[in-house]
Scaffold this active site. Structure first.
Site, short mmCIF file in Angstrom:
data_model
loop_
_atom_site.label_atom_id
_atom_site.label_comp_id
_atom_site.label_asym_id
_atom_site.label_seq_id
_atom_site.Cartn_x
_atom_site.Cartn_y
_atom_site.Cartn_z
NE ARG A 36 48.61 40.93 46.61
CZ ARG A 36 48.40 42.17 47.03
NH1 ARG A 36 47.26 42.48 47.61
NH2 ARG A 36 49.31 43.11 46.88
CG HIS A 80 54.00 43.62 47.79
ND1 HIS A 80 53.93 43.54 46.41
CD2 HIS A 80 52.89 44.31 48.18
CE1 HIS A 80 52.81 44.14 46.00
NE2 HIS A 80 52.17 44.60 47.05
NE ARG A 129 46.67 49.98 47.87
CZ ARG A 129 45.48 50.20 48.47
NH1 ARG A 129 44.90 51.35 48.36
NH2 ARG A 129 44.91 49.27 49.20
CB THR A 130 49.07 44.86 43.75
OG1 THR A 130 49.50 45.40 45.00
CG2 THR A 130 50.23 44.19 43.06
CE LYS A 159 34.98 23.70 39.76
NZ LYS A 159 35.11 23.81 38.30
N1 CP Z 1 50.03 47.93 48.56
C1 CP Z 1 49.25 46.92 48.18
O1 CP Z 1 49.73 45.82 47.92
O2 CP Z 1 47.92 47.21 48.09
P1 CP Z 1 46.80 46.16 47.65
O3 CP Z 1 46.78 45.08 48.69
O4 CP Z 1 45.55 46.94 47.58
O5 CP Z 1 47.21 45.61 46.31
#
Ligand code: CP
Length: 302
Positions: A107, A135, A56-57, A85
């Site tokens: 991320r 998050h 999603r993100t 590396k």
């Molecule tokens: N909610 C969320 O962060 O989903 P993903 O890990 O799929 O990005």
């Protein structure tokens, strides 16, 4: 209000003004003509650096960038980069800044990695999840979803359930909720309690889900999965997996306006037979992540 040039690293820095701004900008963008939307970030470059898996993100930030006219660059796995590396995060950030990125969406599996990236970069950094820490854009989506359904967050009873120790979405959401006058309940196995650092205002703690639902009489239940990948010892995961499963039986005496949310992915903590019930808000919540992220990108790119 402007967030131009700002990093989005942690929900601990959010104010009601910031959340209202993003929610209102999201609504404005949803009502904006498609062609005008395409002009907003024309010529801009969004770097999407995903060292950890995401559905999603990453997808919602990608669609958000493209539908605002921006180009994207980046990767979806650290294993496909020169990190393998031995390249440092510092140097990776320097590279994407050097290629003319206007913002970095990152991320990373390490707590605090987003702060490190922000310390290195002179462009805004958006934390798309750092380890078990934060998050923050998920909490902007979550509060948007609650507001959209209930028209307000003040006065509501919100129950957070599941892995509150390792769940970064829950950490960010509880901090975002502190911006509102709502009642907060949390329910988790003893070993997965919310770390004290995220407990600020009065929070009602429970270990039994049925009792938590009875005590909270919630307007919102926010389910989370047990974060298998964060456990140092897989045996500890085995002890708590499947601890809480939200099913129709548990919803026997709930408010008719109850909203069930989940940051997703779901494993087994929401019975799929709930999906068809009017309480199920998680797929709308996830879909609205795209316009919320449009608002975030548009706000931070100067
Ligand atoms: N909610 C969320 O962060 O989903 P993903 O890990 O799929 O990005």
């Amino acid at each position: 209000m402007t967030l131009a040039g700002s990093d989005i690293l942690s929900a601990s820095s959010f104010s009601r003004k910031v959340l209202d701004f993003i929610h209102n900008e999201t609504d404005k963008l949803c009502n904006l003509d498609h062609k005008k939307r395409q002009e907003l970030l024309k010529g801009k470059l969004v770097a999407l650096l995903f060292f950890e898996p995401s559905t999603r993100t990453r997808a919602s930030f990608t669609v958000a960038a493209k539908t605002l006219g921006a180009a994207t660059v980046g990767f979806s796995s650290g294993t496909s980069t020169s990190e393998t590396k031995g390249e440092s995060l510092h140097d990776t950030i320097k590279m994407f800044e050097g290629y003319g990125s206007d913002v970095i969406v990152m991320r990373h599996p390490r707590d605090g990695a987003a702060q490190l990236a922000a310390d290195v970069a002179s462009i805004p950094v958006i934390n798309a999840g750092d380890g078990k820490n934060q998050h923050p854009t998920q909490s902007m989506m979550d509060t948007y979803a609650i507001r959209k359904r209930h028209n307000t967050i003040d006065g509501l009873s919100v129950l957070l359930v599941g892995d509150l120790k390792y769940g970064r979405a829950a950490h960010s959401l509880i901090q975002a909720l502190y911006c509102y006058d709502c009642t907060i309940h949390v329910a988790s196995p003893e070993s997965l309690r919310m770390p004290p650092i995220f407990l600020k205002k009065q929070v009602h703690e429970h270990t039994d889900l049925e009792e938590a639902i009875k005590a909270a009489n919630p307007d919102v239940i926010y389910m989370t999965r047990v974060q298998k990948e964060r456990f140092p010892d897989i045996n500890e995961y085995a002890k708590v997996k499947g601890s809480y499963v939200l099913n129709r039986k548990l919803l026997a005496k709930i408010k008719p306006t109850l909203q069930i949310l989940h940051p997703l992915p779901r494993v087994d903590e929401i019975d799929t037979r709930i999906d068809a019930l009017p309480y199920a808000g998680y797929f709308i919540q996830a879909a609205d992540g795209m316009p919320v992220r449009q608002a975030i990108l548009n706000a931070v790119i100067a």
